[in-house]
Design a protein around this motif. Structure first.
Motif, short mmCIF file in Angstrom:
data_model
loop_
_atom_site.label_atom_id
_atom_site.label_comp_id
_atom_site.label_asym_id
_atom_site.label_seq_id
_atom_site.Cartn_x
_atom_site.Cartn_y
_atom_site.Cartn_z
N PRO A 184 0.84 -1.20 0.00
CA PRO A 184 0.00 0.00 0.00
C PRO A 184 0.88 1.25 0.00
CG PRO A 184 0.09 -0.97 2.18
CD PRO A 184 0.84 -1.90 1.29
N VAL A 232 3.80 2.49 2.74
CA VAL A 232 4.32 1.40 3.58
C VAL A 232 5.85 1.37 3.59
CG1 VAL A 232 4.37 -0.50 1.87
CG2 VAL A 232 3.85 -0.98 4.26
N GLY A 233 6.46 1.95 2.55
CA GLY A 233 7.93 2.01 2.55
C GLY A 233 8.60 1.28 1.40
N ARG A 234 7.88 0.98 0.33
CA ARG A 234 8.49 0.25 -0.80
C ARG A 234 9.63 1.05 -1.41
NH1 ARG A 234 4.10 0.64 -4.63
NH2 ARG A 234 3.77 2.48 -3.35
N GLU A 236 11.40 3.45 -0.10
CA GLU A 236 12.51 3.59 0.87
C GLU A 236 13.39 2.33 0.80
OE1 GLU A 236 12.96 6.35 3.09
OE2 GLU A 236 14.90 5.36 3.33
N PHE A 265 11.86 6.85 13.69
CA PHE A 265 12.73 7.06 12.52
C PHE A 265 12.88 8.55 12.22
CE2 PHE A 265 13.20 7.13 7.79
CZ PHE A 265 14.45 6.53 7.72
N ARG A 283 8.33 11.46 5.95
CA ARG A 283 7.07 12.12 6.25
C ARG A 283 6.40 11.52 7.48
NH1 ARG A 283 3.50 8.90 1.90
NH2 ARG A 283 1.72 8.93 3.31
N PHE A 336 2.90 10.53 9.64
CA PHE A 336 1.61 9.92 9.30
C PHE A 336 0.59 10.27 10.37
CE2 PHE A 336 4.65 7.30 7.07
CZ PHE A 336 4.01 6.91 5.90
N ASN A 382 7.30 -4.39 7.22
CA ASN A 382 8.22 -3.27 7.34
C ASN A 382 7.93 -2.50 8.63
OD1 ASN A 382 10.09 -1.28 6.85
ND2 ASN A 382 8.83 -0.17 5.37
N ALA A 383 8.57 -2.97 9.71
CA ALA A 383 8.44 -2.26 10.99
C ALA A 383 9.71 -1.43 11.16
CB ALA A 383 8.23 -3.25 12.11
N ASN A 384 10.68 -1.97 11.88
CA ASN A 384 11.95 -1.26 12.03
C ASN A 384 12.73 -1.34 10.71
OD1 ASN A 384 14.96 -1.63 12.44
ND2 ASN A 384 14.33 -0.65 14.36
N LEU A 385 13.15 -0.19 10.22
CA LEU A 385 13.74 -0.14 8.86
C LEU A 385 15.02 -0.98 8.73
CD1 LEU A 385 13.22 1.00 6.11
CD2 LEU A 385 14.29 3.13 6.81
N1 LIG Z 1 10.42 1.02 8.33
C1 LIG Z 1 10.27 2.33 8.32
N2 LIG Z 1 10.40 3.03 9.46
C2 LIG Z 1 10.23 4.34 9.47
N3 LIG Z 1 9.94 5.08 8.40
C3 LIG Z 1 9.80 4.44 7.22
C4 LIG Z 1 9.96 3.06 7.13
N4 LIG Z 1 9.76 2.70 5.85
C5 LIG Z 1 9.50 3.82 5.18
N5 LIG Z 1 9.54 4.86 5.99
C6 LIG Z 1 9.25 6.26 5.66
O1 LIG Z 1 7.86 6.28 5.34
C7 LIG Z 1 7.64 7.22 4.30
C8 LIG Z 1 6.92 6.50 3.15
O2 LIG Z 1 7.82 5.55 2.60
P1 LIG Z 1 7.88 5.32 1.03
O3 LIG Z 1 7.85 6.58 0.28
O4 LIG Z 1 8.99 4.38 0.77
O5 LIG Z 1 6.48 4.59 0.85
P2 LIG Z 1 5.94 3.88 -0.45
O6 LIG Z 1 5.45 2.55 -0.04
O7 LIG Z 1 6.95 3.90 -1.51
O8 LIG Z 1 4.67 4.75 -0.78
P3 LIG Z 1 4.57 6.02 -1.76
O9 LIG Z 1 4.29 5.42 -3.09
O10 LIG Z 1 3.43 6.75 -1.18
O11 LIG Z 1 5.86 6.71 -1.66
C9 LIG Z 1 8.99 7.76 3.90
O12 LIG Z 1 9.17 8.99 4.58
C10 LIG Z 1 9.96 6.73 4.43
O13 LIG Z 1 11.22 7.30 4.73
#
Ligand SMILES: Nc1ncnc2c1ncn2[C@@H]1O[C@H](COP(=O)(O)OP(=O)(O)OP(=O)(O)O)[C@@H](O)[C@H]1O
Length: 557
Positions: free
Chosen positions: A351, A354-356, A358, A475, A492, A494, A523-526
């Protein structure tokens, strides 16, 4: 020989000797017996003596009985039983002897030999067999069917109690259960009889399948693997012939079909879910949890045909119900080893938020040689410093519209009057350099999940609401202090509503695409996510993985 086996052979030998003694006693063979009920013939006497000899022989005791010793014993038994039956003799002791001989065979032969021993033994003796199966609290692992007033063993669940006994087989006709005749009984009454087991045992009087139904006793043993495309809970399935023998599974589970000669109900076992599903892992974890005995449970599942028929029947009842024509319930899969080193794109699905991206960004930074990324197409004019083919492929609107029309775009969208998107050709280009890392919208899977790309799909899942909030805030705080390695361009925050939305979107994705995911990553702790992802990728790229059968035949191996 292991201690346990040694003990059971010893116990068996003793028990067999006792039975032989009581046969001698009961039949008046004993010289000390006062009551002389029956006279044994010279042959029968010889048999009893041979059996005594066989049981006390070192080959039987050491579990090394040769085929000729076993067949010699079978021949002896045959002679004894047929003379006994011809003479019209009735003896509980002889029946026990037969039952124990079946047991004796367990100790001295492999499963295949056991069946052979037992079947050849039975087929050359009485057309009837009495079988006592110790089931204790386990399900019997057999189903029955009533056909034209006769009752048959419909299925033996592979690996179940009945199967392990090797004494009954599909197609055997049931005459009695626990000494109660099944004639005129309904299927439910017979099931009740079977469940009312006496001291953990069920006794059947049967006519063997080779006599009762000679054409139909060869089960189909071909092993086929399927990926389940729906969740199934047999205990809630009113069609199920034997709910306690049902196998429950989840969408995405890999099922091994063991017997599929019945058009409606197949026997299967579940190897787990995902591309790395492995029966042995499940056996180990079951054993670890104290529930396993080294076997995966085998159960009955509805066949594709039965599911289709049920769907059609439902459609007839409620024609308004909008079921699509091509609903599939299972996908044929095979276990595939990437011997040709085909480059399989890694697709992170999840979704938004979620952090894909990152994770992708960090992977690219850590392993710039190993991973590549796609260059997007756009209709906007280049900005100063932007390089064609590096930042974007700059194309005319007409060209991009044509690409969209011809289904050449993985995904696309419009922003401030300009089209942006990723072309399939860009994935091919990225693949020439290294393994492409992609984070597309799930709709793009329609183009990607093909034999050509054979992608590895990883579902990036959010943790629970609390952990999500906590990990993202921690984070951000670390980034603000500048203490995190390789911080992203933004981190960002949330709101609660946004986190809930991420969780809802994740559940919807799971529902719609769950069966396609090769693996899941929370994806909890990065830092933990990164190290888990690296390990996961290594496994997915180096170990055999389940792929749709059509991929394997088209492009690999
Ligand atoms: N495990 C994590 N712990 C803390 N922060 C995280 C983690 N994973 C991602 N983030 C942060 O959450 C935010 C959203 O991550 P990211 O942009 O990778 O999401 P996405 O799944 O690619 O969604 P989008 O398409 O909306 O970007 C970013 O600021 C990222 O740095």
């Amino acid at each position: 020989m292991e201690d346990g086996t040694r003990r059971s052979v010893d116990d068996l030998a003793k028990a067999l000797e006792c039975i032989l003694d009581s046969v001698i006693e009961e039949t008046g063979l004993s010289t000390t017996s006062k009551k002389k009920k029956h006279n044994l013939t010279a042959n029968q006497l010889k048999t009893v003596q041979s059996l005594h000899k066989f049981v006390s022989s070192s080959s039987f005791q050491q579990n090394t009985g040769s085929t000729s010793a076993i067949s010699g014993t079978i021949a002896c038994c045959d002679g004894f039983i047929s003379e006994w039956e011809n003479a019209g003799g009735k003896s509980a002791a002889v029946q026990q002897l037969v039952a124990l001989l079946q047991k004796a065979s367990y100790q001295s032969a492999s499963l295949v030999n056991r069946r052979h021993f037992y079947r050849s033994f039975r087929s050359r003796t009485s057309p009837m067999k009495i079988v006592r199966i110790v089931r204790r609290d386990d399900p019997l692992g057999a189903t029955i069917k009533c056909d034209g007033g006769k009752v048959y063993i419909a299925r033996i669940i592979a690996g179940g109690v009945a199967d392990r006994s090797a004494c009954i087989q599909e197609g055997d006709r049931v005459l009695e259960v626990n000494n109660v005749s099944v004639a005129d009984k309904t299927a439910d009454e017979i099931v009740a009889l079977l469940n009312r087991c006496d001291g953990g045992c069920v006794t059947f009087k049967l006519i063997p399948a080779e006599i009762s139904n000679p054409q139909n006793n060869q089960p189909d043993q071909s092993h086929i693997h399927l990926r389940a495309l729906y969740d199934y809970d047999g205990s809630k399935d009113t069609r199920h012939p034997c709910p306690e023998a049902a196998l429950a599974f989840r969408k995405g589970d890999i099922l091994e079909l063991l017997v599929c000669n019945d058009e409606h109900w197949w026997q299967a076992r579940c190897l787990g879910s995902g591309a790395l599903a492995h029966g042995e892992d499940r056996i180990l974890s079951a054993a670890h949890a104290g529930n396993g005995v080294g076997l995966l449970r085998v159960g009955l599942i509805p066949s594709e045909l039965l599911q289709q028929k049920t769907k059609q029947a439902e459609e007839k009842k409620t024609p308004s119900k909008n079921c699509s024509e091509d609903d599939l319930y299972y996908e044929s899969v095979c276990r595939w080893t990437n011997r040709t080193n085909l480059v399989r794109p890694i697709v992170l699905i999840g979704p938004p938020g979620v952090g894909r991206n990152e994770l992708k960004r960090r992977l690219l930074m850590l392993f710039p040689e190993r991973f590549s990324t796609t260059v997007p197409h756009t209709t906007r004019p280049p900005r100063p410093g932007e390089v064609e083919g590096v930042d974007y492929y700059f194309v005319e609107r007409g060209e991009m519209e044509e690409m969209i029309e011809e289904d050449q775009m993985l995904e696309f969208g419009e922003f401030r009057g300009n089209l942006y998107g990723t072309a399939l050709s860009a994935v091919r280009k990225a693949r020439e350099k290294a393994t492409p890392l992609l984070t597309p919208h799930p709709l793009a899977l329609r183009h990607l999940r093909t034999a050509e790309f054979s992608p590895i799909l990883i579902f990036v899942q959010p943790p629970s609401f609390e952990v999500f909030k906590e990990s993202r805030e921690a984070f951000r705080a670390r980034m603000a202090r500048g203490s995190t390695a390789s911080p992203g361009p933004t981190s960002r925050g949330f709101t609660d509503a946004e986190v809930r939305q991420v969780l809802t979107n994740a559940a919807n994705l799971e529902h719609a695409y769950g069966h396609m995911f090769d693996a899941r990553l929370v994806n909890a702790n990065l830092e933990d996510s990164m190290s888990n992802l690296i390990k996961l990728l290594h496994s997915l790229e180096s170990k055999p993985t389940w792929v749709p059968l059509s991929w394997a035949t088209k492009c690999v191996d």
